[in-house]
Design an enzyme around this catalytic site. Structure first.
Site, PDB file in Angstrom:
ATOM      1  N   ASP A  91      31.078  20.212 -32.977  1.00  0.00           N
ATOM      2  CA  ASP A  91      31.504  19.072 -33.582  1.00  0.00           C
ATOM      3  C   ASP A  91      32.963  18.943 -33.590  1.00  0.00           C
ATOM      4  O   ASP A  91      33.791  19.124 -34.413  1.00  0.00           O
ATOM      5  CB  ASP A  91      31.186  19.228 -35.112  1.00  0.00           C
ATOM      6  N   LYS A  93      34.455  16.255 -32.377  1.00  0.00           N
ATOM      7  CA  LYS A  93      35.193  14.722 -32.694  1.00  0.00           C
ATOM      8  C   LYS A  93      36.346  14.420 -31.958  1.00  0.00           C
ATOM      9  O   LYS A  93      37.428  14.030 -32.107  1.00  0.00           O
ATOM     10  CB  LYS A  93      35.311  14.775 -34.296  1.00  0.00           C
ATOM     11  N   PHE A  94      36.079  14.525 -30.606  1.00  0.00           N
ATOM     12  CA  PHE A  94      36.993  14.017 -29.659  1.00  0.00           C
ATOM     13  C   PHE A  94      37.806  12.533 -30.012  1.00  0.00           C
ATOM     14  O   PHE A  94      37.001  11.760 -30.262  1.00  0.00           O
ATOM     15  CB  PHE A  94      36.921  14.117 -28.147  1.00  0.00           C
ATOM     16  N   ALA A  95      39.149  12.466 -29.771  1.00  0.00           N
ATOM     17  CA  ALA A  95      39.741  11.271 -30.422  1.00  0.00           C
ATOM     18  C   ALA A  95      41.058  10.850 -29.527  1.00  0.00           C
ATOM     19  O   ALA A  95      42.040  10.403 -30.099  1.00  0.00           O
ATOM     20  CB  ALA A  95      39.948  11.065 -31.665  1.00  0.00           C
TER      21      ALA A  95
END
EC number: 4.1.1.23
Length: 267
Positions: A91, A93-95
């Protein structure tokens, strides 16, 4: 919202990862994903040993672990995933921009693309994040990988609503093979355009209603009846002295029965 069975969806899905996951769900009669946010590898592996037979997917945050290593953490995790037949979901959550996420996914301490079947990303930076992550996966491994887009969150005050959610869905349409679905609170449509997205829903609880940090829990029946394919359960499985084996079976049974009702196979 899809009322097809997991077996039916496995047979027609364009993503090898999604098809494999649907088959696991059908074979093990479970749509439970265990989210295990603990601080040591020992705690993690002990919980996985207890919950492995009940889950289709394990969700990790390996950057929480104080003693993470590829040899000491990832190797035994992969062995347990093979032993109990479940997939691994980091998990992350690349951004960030495409080139940065490409490196974050493939390199560094965690080398996520090497071992995690599934990871996820925010849509805030646009479609470049999808192509960057896909390139990393293709360069690092011959094993199939899948990406979930974060369309909605379960925390109070989340900004992932409305036009943002719609924009994230549009980004998901850019790659039918790599983007397998969403982290969301409900069905995201797409079937009329040929998409069969997996919907995974966090914030599922049979007992607690929330916590002091803004988490809001929904019931298993509620999330499955509104389109969730996989229920993500964390502290409800092991916190507050709970027996992970007992709670794992409790959530597995509740999730499976809710799925059967949605498919019209159980009243």
């Amino acid at each position: 919202m899809s009322k097809a069975t997991y077996k039916e969806r496995a047979a027609t899905h364009p993503s090898p990862v999604a098809a494999k996951l649907f088959n696991i769900m059908h074979e093990k009669q479970t749509n439970l994903c265990a989210s295990l946010d603990v601080r040591t590898t020992k705690e993690l592996l002990e919980l996985v040993e207890a919950l492995g037979p009940k889950i289709c997917l394990l969700k990790t945050h390996v950057d929480i672990l104080t003693d993470f290593s590829m040899e000491g953490t990832v190797k035994p995790l992969k062995a347990l995933s093979a032993k109990y037949n479940f997939l691994l979901f980091e998990d992350r959550k690349f951004a960030d921009i495409g080139n940065t996420v490409k490196l974050q996914y493939s390199a560094g301490v965690y080398r996520i693309a090497e071992w995690a079947d599934i990871t996820n990303a925010h849509g805030v930076v646009g479609p470049g994040i999808v192509s960057g992550l896909k390139q990393a996966a293709e360069e690092v491994t011959k094993e199939p990988r899948g990406l979930l887009m974060l369309a909605e969150l379960s925390c109070k005050g989340s900004l992932a609503t409305g036009e943002y959610t719609k924009g994230t869905v549009d980004i998901a349409k850019s790659d039918k093979d790599f983007v397998i679905g969403f982290i969301a609170q409900r069905d995201m449509g797409g079937r009329d355009e040929g998409y069969d997205w997996l919907i995974m829903t966090p914030g599922v609880g049979l007992d607690d209603k929330g916590d002091a940090l803004g988490q809001q829990y929904r019931t298993v029946d509620d999330v499955v009846s509104t389109g969730s394919d996989i229920i993500i359960v964390g502290r409800g499985l092991f916190a507050k002295g709970r027996d992970a084996k007992v709670e794992g079976e409790r959530y597995r049974k509740a999730g499976w029965e809710a799925y059967l009702r949605r498919c019209g196979q159980q009243n």
